[in-house]
Design an enzyme around this catalytic site. Sequence first.
Site, short mmCIF file in Angstrom:
data_model
loop_
_atom_site.label_atom_id
_atom_site.label_comp_id
_atom_site.label_asym_id
_atom_site.label_seq_id
_atom_site.Cartn_x
_atom_site.Cartn_y
_atom_site.Cartn_z
N LYS A 100 0.85 -1.19 0.00
CA LYS A 100 0.00 0.00 0.00
C LYS A 100 0.88 1.23 0.00
O LYS A 100 1.92 1.28 0.66
CB LYS A 100 -0.92 0.02 1.23
CG LYS A 100 -1.76 1.29 1.33
CD LYS A 100 -2.60 1.32 2.60
CE LYS A 100 -3.38 2.63 2.71
NZ LYS A 100 -4.21 2.69 3.93
N GLU A 134 -10.00 11.79 12.12
CA GLU A 134 -9.26 10.60 12.54
C GLU A 134 -8.42 10.84 13.80
O GLU A 134 -7.52 11.67 13.83
CB GLU A 134 -8.34 10.12 11.41
CG GLU A 134 -7.62 8.83 11.72
CD GLU A 134 -6.93 8.22 10.52
OE1 GLU A 134 -6.39 7.12 10.65
OE2 GLU A 134 -6.95 8.85 9.44
N SER A 181 -12.53 4.67 1.98
CA SER A 181 -13.41 5.85 1.94
C SER A 181 -14.32 5.82 0.73
O SER A 181 -14.02 5.20 -0.29
CB SER A 181 -12.56 7.13 1.88
OG SER A 181 -11.60 7.16 2.92
N GLU A 234 -7.30 -2.65 2.59
CA GLU A 234 -6.56 -1.43 2.92
C GLU A 234 -6.69 -1.11 4.41
O GLU A 234 -5.72 -0.74 5.09
CB GLU A 234 -7.09 -0.26 2.08
CG GLU A 234 -6.41 1.06 2.34
CD GLU A 234 -7.07 2.21 1.59
OE1 GLU A 234 -6.83 3.36 1.98
OE2 GLU A 234 -7.82 1.95 0.63
N ALA A 278 -2.31 4.29 7.24
CA ALA A 278 -3.44 5.05 6.70
C ALA A 278 -2.97 6.29 5.95
O ALA A 278 -3.68 6.76 5.04
CB ALA A 278 -4.39 5.46 7.82
N ARG A 319 -7.87 16.61 6.17
CA ARG A 319 -8.95 17.58 5.97
C ARG A 319 -8.51 18.94 6.50
O ARG A 319 -9.11 19.52 7.40
CB ARG A 319 -10.24 17.15 6.67
CG ARG A 319 -10.69 15.76 6.40
CD ARG A 319 -10.99 15.45 4.93
NE ARG A 319 -11.53 14.10 4.88
CZ ARG A 319 -10.76 13.01 4.80
NH1 ARG A 319 -9.45 13.14 4.73
NH2 ARG A 319 -11.30 11.82 4.78
N LYS A 358 -12.53 14.43 -0.83
CA LYS A 358 -11.94 14.79 0.47
C LYS A 358 -11.65 16.28 0.57
O LYS A 358 -11.64 16.84 1.67
CB LYS A 358 -10.67 13.96 0.70
CG LYS A 358 -10.97 12.50 1.01
CD LYS A 358 -9.70 11.69 1.15
CE LYS A 358 -10.01 10.24 1.56
NZ LYS A 358 -8.80 9.40 1.62
#
Length: 398
Positions: A148, A198, A216, A242, A305, A349, A382
């Site tokens: 990933k 998060e 997401s 993921e 992540a 964000r 996002k």
Amino acid sequence: MQHFNAEGEKLSLKSVQPRGFYFSSQERTIIGNGLRHFISIPAQGGEELHSELQKEISRCFKKEIERGVDNPILIGCIPFDVSAPSCLYVPENVTSYSNRPDLNNEPNVLGSINDFGVVSKRSKPNESSFKEAVDKAVGKFKSTELEKAVLSRVLEIELNSDVDVEQILTRLIKQNPKGFHFSIPQPDRSVLVGASPELLIRKEGGSIYSNPLAGSAKRQSNKQQDKITSEKLQGSVKDNYEHRLVIDQIATQLSPYCQTLHVPQQPSLFDTPTMWHLATSIEGELKDAQTNALQLACLLHPTPAVCGYPFNLSHDAIKELEPHDRGMFTGMVGWCDAQGNGEWAVTIRCGKVRDNSVRLFAGAGIVDASCPNAEWAETEAKLGTMLDAFGLKEQEVA
């Protein structure tokens, strides 16, 4: 000890000139004013008490206790690259609330923002380059042990008037009531502001809690379609894979520090006004309650992540495929006190604001099943959190 920023410029208390510090969650709000100490020591090795960062924080806390402060508080942010300078403050005055300010009695908050006009805009990388990077990342999954990689982009916007950061922060709180909200001044005179969904880690006494997100999907305006979207996300093999990479890594890192650690077998759905996420609530009790919140945050950061898996390969892929420095984006932001309690969120964000210039950030986790078009669309979705706070529509900056 002298500290320097990424450009090699010396940092000092005078060069920082903060306009106030803010971090809030559903658990607590921390508001700081004035400046007693500024710490730019990189967070590398910060999980160890004998690290330079932890020793400097202890020294600053000791000074504050000697001048009569019962429980000094540190607030600020640490970048994605832990070898880069941190941006941490011990404010002169701190007000702490057990929850965040109630904005329900301010009905005009969402309608009070100035109508910004977009003078110019630029995505770095642009759409074609981002999709090409996704293809290259997927290629690495076939030729290496990389599983990933998280790729990000920056949307640079010049507006026709200066931004009132407090107004943007207020709108973010109103629009994203479940988020972690922050406004942290930076040494370059910009302000890092955002509403992260998060939680990296929260520590209170001997108890810890983490709520990682990975996987997401964009929210839909039609209620039935939105429900279908959430169900597809929950059943997505790609997104669950993921997510599991993230959860397994965090559990592995926390386990040696905990006498008990509860990790649910399956993720749950977590929603924001713009996105659906897969989330897992991890709870534990520490073996040593003296382990402080920032130690644990440094232990976990950066998680798969925001970086990928395994760490070294994903970090190398990011350096190769991203044409920009993330800075504080996908770092961590929050607070800790002299008793070791604290709360650190993942810095997503978010945006950096300086006068009329805005830099917004978004990323997407790339795995073997990723589609370049879908990953680009995810970054667009996002960006919606911050664009909404500025009163801008996606088409206005597309």
